[in-house]
Design a protein around this motif. Structure first.
Motif, PDB file in Angstrom:
ATOM      1  N   THR A 279       0.569   9.060   0.476  1.00  0.00           N
ATOM      2  CA  THR A 279       2.051   9.538  -0.029  1.00  0.00           C
ATOM      3  C   THR A 279       2.180   9.381  -1.476  1.00  0.00           C
ATOM      4  O   THR A 279       2.486   9.733  -2.381  1.00  0.00           O
ATOM      5  CB  THR A 279       3.073   9.068   0.677  1.00  0.00           C
ATOM      6  N   LEU A 280       1.420   8.058  -1.865  1.00  0.00           N
ATOM      7  CA  LEU A 280       1.859   7.504  -3.173  1.00  0.00           C
ATOM      8  C   LEU A 280       0.875   7.767  -4.086  1.00  0.00           C
ATOM      9  O   LEU A 280       1.064   7.891  -5.324  1.00  0.00           O
ATOM     10  CB  LEU A 280       2.214   5.814  -2.958  1.00  0.00           C
ATOM     11  N   GLU A 281      -0.475   7.727  -3.801  1.00  0.00           N
ATOM     12  CA  GLU A 281      -1.618   7.616  -4.765  1.00  0.00           C
ATOM     13  C   GLU A 281      -1.804   9.142  -5.330  1.00  0.00           C
ATOM     14  O   GLU A 281      -1.715  10.290  -4.638  1.00  0.00           O
ATOM     15  CB  GLU A 281      -2.805   7.174  -3.908  1.00  0.00           C
ATOM     16  N   THR A 286      -2.319   4.273  -8.404  1.00  0.00           N
ATOM     17  CA  THR A 286      -3.404   3.929  -7.786  1.00  0.00           C
ATOM     18  C   THR A 286      -2.437   2.524  -6.934  1.00  0.00           C
ATOM     19  O   THR A 286      -1.711   1.675  -7.517  1.00  0.00           O
ATOM     20  CB  THR A 286      -4.514   3.076  -8.461  1.00  0.00           C
ATOM     21  N   VAL A 287      -2.533   2.468  -5.468  1.00  0.00           N
ATOM     22  CA  VAL A 287      -2.236   1.457  -4.732  1.00  0.00           C
ATOM     23  C   VAL A 287      -2.940   0.247  -4.966  1.00  0.00           C
ATOM     24  O   VAL A 287      -4.201   0.232  -4.412  1.00  0.00           O
ATOM     25  CB  VAL A 287      -1.803   1.668  -3.317  1.00  0.00           C
ATOM     26  N   THR A 288      -2.742  -0.902  -5.456  1.00  0.00           N
ATOM     27  CA  THR A 288      -3.426  -2.127  -5.857  1.00  0.00           C
ATOM     28  C   THR A 288      -3.531  -3.150  -4.748  1.00  0.00           C
ATOM     29  O   THR A 288      -4.309  -3.867  -4.360  1.00  0.00           O
ATOM     30  CB  THR A 288      -3.305  -2.647  -7.291  1.00  0.00           C
ATOM     31  N   LEU A 306       1.741  -1.175  -6.975  1.00  0.00           N
ATOM     32  CA  LEU A 306       0.960  -0.018  -7.695  1.00  0.00           C
ATOM     33  C   LEU A 306       0.689   0.007  -8.993  1.00  0.00           C
ATOM     34  O   LEU A 306       1.708  -0.552  -9.842  1.00  0.00           O
ATOM     35  CB  LEU A 306       1.388   1.246  -7.098  1.00  0.00           C
ATOM     36  N   ARG A 307      -0.183   0.650  -9.606  1.00  0.00           N
ATOM     37  CA  ARG A 307      -0.292   0.823 -11.054  1.00  0.00           C
ATOM     38  C   ARG A 307      -0.288   2.127 -11.425  1.00  0.00           C
ATOM     39  O   ARG A 307      -0.997   3.061 -10.795  1.00  0.00           O
ATOM     40  CB  ARG A 307      -1.685   0.169 -11.280  1.00  0.00           C
ATOM     41  N   ALA A 308       0.347   2.495 -12.259  1.00  0.00           N
ATOM     42  CA  ALA A 308       0.379   4.176 -12.927  1.00  0.00           C
ATOM     43  C   ALA A 308       0.429   3.975 -14.181  1.00  0.00           C
ATOM     44  O   ALA A 308       0.731   3.136 -15.132  1.00  0.00           O
ATOM     45  CB  ALA A 308       2.200   4.292 -12.268  1.00  0.00           C
ATOM     46  N   ALA A 309      -0.111   5.266 -14.792  1.00  0.00           N
ATOM     47  CA  ALA A 309      -0.303   5.585 -16.431  1.00  0.00           C
ATOM     48  C   ALA A 309       0.990   5.963 -16.622  1.00  0.00           C
ATOM     49  O   ALA A 309       1.230   5.458 -18.126  1.00  0.00           O
ATOM     50  CB  ALA A 309      -1.154   6.845 -16.279  1.00  0.00           C
ATOM     51  N   THR A 310       1.915   6.434 -15.912  1.00  0.00           N
ATOM     52  CA  THR A 310       3.368   6.538 -16.404  1.00  0.00           C
ATOM     53  C   THR A 310       4.174   5.822 -15.590  1.00  0.00           C
ATOM     54  O   THR A 310       4.840   6.570 -14.562  1.00  0.00           O
ATOM     55  CB  THR A 310       3.768   7.979 -16.828  1.00  0.00           C
ATOM     56  N   LEU A 337      -0.665   0.777 -16.232  1.00  0.00           N
ATOM     57  CA  LEU A 337      -1.913   0.555 -16.495  1.00  0.00           C
ATOM     58  C   LEU A 337      -2.028  -0.055 -18.085  1.00  0.00           C
ATOM     59  O   LEU A 337      -1.369   0.115 -18.886  1.00  0.00           O
ATOM     60  CB  LEU A 337      -2.565   1.922 -16.854  1.00  0.00           C
ATOM     61  N   PRO A 338      -3.138  -0.926 -18.208  1.00  0.00           N
ATOM     62  CA  PRO A 338      -3.355  -1.649 -19.375  1.00  0.00           C
ATOM     63  C   PRO A 338      -3.659  -0.797 -20.495  1.00  0.00           C
ATOM     64  O   PRO A 338      -4.510   0.216 -20.232  1.00  0.00           O
ATOM     65  CB  PRO A 338      -4.566  -2.700 -19.063  1.00  0.00           C
ATOM     66  N   ARG A 339      -2.932  -1.258 -21.744  1.00  0.00           N
ATOM     67  CA  ARG A 339      -3.258  -0.053 -22.731  1.00  0.00           C
ATOM     68  C   ARG A 339      -4.717  -0.213 -23.326  1.00  0.00           C
ATOM     69  O   ARG A 339      -5.382  -1.550 -23.325  1.00  0.00           O
ATOM     70  CB  ARG A 339      -1.993  -0.526 -23.901  1.00  0.00           C
TER      71      ARG A 339
END
Length: 341
Positions: A279-281, A286-288, A306-310, A337-339
């Protein structure tokens, strides 16, 4: 602890004011039926012990005292239901009292194992030193016991092993009724195995005690008929050993399933964890880290990182999980997400 990247959004919780009543859907009904079965069992127990003492019947006495062990075991079930209901909103229980029934079922499974050992031991002694049996009287008692136990088993049956789910998006409780979907198409891609843990192990423990009595009665009738008609005195203790093995296997299964719940073992809930990931990915999400555990019959808690680009607000991701049956308490942590340097 989760290693957060900057910037990070705040951790989202279910709500500032959230109930933790995670009892089974039919908690009250199961408790009532358990007390009814205890009353029936205790009444028959007293009747058999009294009649056995009055008429000098060892068969009646033995069956009466045997029923007393199961009545005592079922008291564990009944008191667990009562305790869980009374303390359902007690803040000292971090995730409510939904697991009290599993703790009681674990204890009942140990009692069931002891019953299996006693039956096996007594049967082994009778193989070594056969005893005389009043076949006609014993057959009548066994048939009577079987009828009583079948009635009790009917009362303790679980009408539906599936859970009419409670999904939570933004933490308002939304019930999803699936009364017309007993085979469950599992909407939104929900795997069927995700609902397997919805069974009430406390009720199952009481049911297995009654079923043990019923099985013992069936085996006794077969053995007594064989002894009465063909003189096979060895059949009674041999079938007793077989019955002890079957009961021990039931006990092991109950111990295994309740221990998994008490230890937050995740294997039975792989379908649920997969449904959350599916559902989330997304390509940009990404679910971390993900933890799922059972907190009551048909109720599960989840902690999702989770980690998201936006990145979006945690409530947005919780809303996406609202359709998942049995997911009752969710915490979401969102990191960006890291810049690029």
């Amino acid at each position: 602890m989760h290693q957060k990247t900057s910037p990070a959004l705040a951790i989202g919780t279910l709500s500032d004011v959230h109930g933790h009543n995670f009892l089974g859907e039919d908690h009250r009904r199961h408790e009532r039926r358990t007390w009814i079965v205890i009353a029936i069992t205790a009444s028959v127990m007293v009747l058999e012990i009294a009649a056995g003492s009055m008429f000098g019947s060892m068969a009646l006495l033995a069956d009466g005292w045997h029923m007393s062990t199961h009545a005592a075991a079922m008291l564990i079930t009944a008191f667990a239901y009562r305790y869980a209901a009374r303390h359902a909103d007690d803040a000292r229980f971090s995730f409510g009292t939904g697991k009290v029934g599993d703790l009681a079922a674990f204890a009942s499974a140990i009692v069931l194992a002891m019953v299996a050992l006693l039956i096996g031991w007594e049967s082994a002694l009778r193989i070594a030193a056969p005893v005389s049996i009043d076949f006609n009287e014993a057959i009548v008692v066994a048939i009577f016991g079987l009828v009583v136990n079948l009635v009790c088993a009917w009362l303790l049956r679980d009408d539906h092993d599936h859970y009419h789910g409670h999904g939570h998006g933004g933490h308002d409780h939304k019930s999803h009724s699936h009364e017309d979907e007993h085979d469950h198409d599992h909407p939104h891609g929900m795997p069927p195995q995700a609902n397997k843990a919805a069974r009430d192990n406390n009720l199952r423990a009481a049911y297995l005690h009654v079923l043990t009595d019923a099985l013992t009665s069936v085996f006794a009738i077969l053995a007594l008929l064989g002894g009465s008609l063909y003189g096979f005195l060895w059949l009674d203790p041999v079938i007793g050993v077989v019955g002890a093995v079957v009961i021990a296997r039931w006990s092991f299964g109950l111990l295994r399933d309740t221990a998994r719940v008490l230890l937050d073992f995740s294997a039975p809930r792989r379908g649920l964890t997969q449904a959350i990931r599916t559902t989330l990915e997304r390509p940009d999400v990404t679910v971390t880290d993900l933890h799922v555990w059972q907190i009551g019959p048909g109720h599960h808690a989840a902690v999702v990182a989770l980690r998201a680009a936006t990145p979006k607000a945690p409530g947005t991701y919780k809303d996406q999980l609202a359709h998942i049956d049995g997911l009752s308490h969710v915490t979401v942590e969102v990191n960006a997400l890291p810049r690029a340097a």
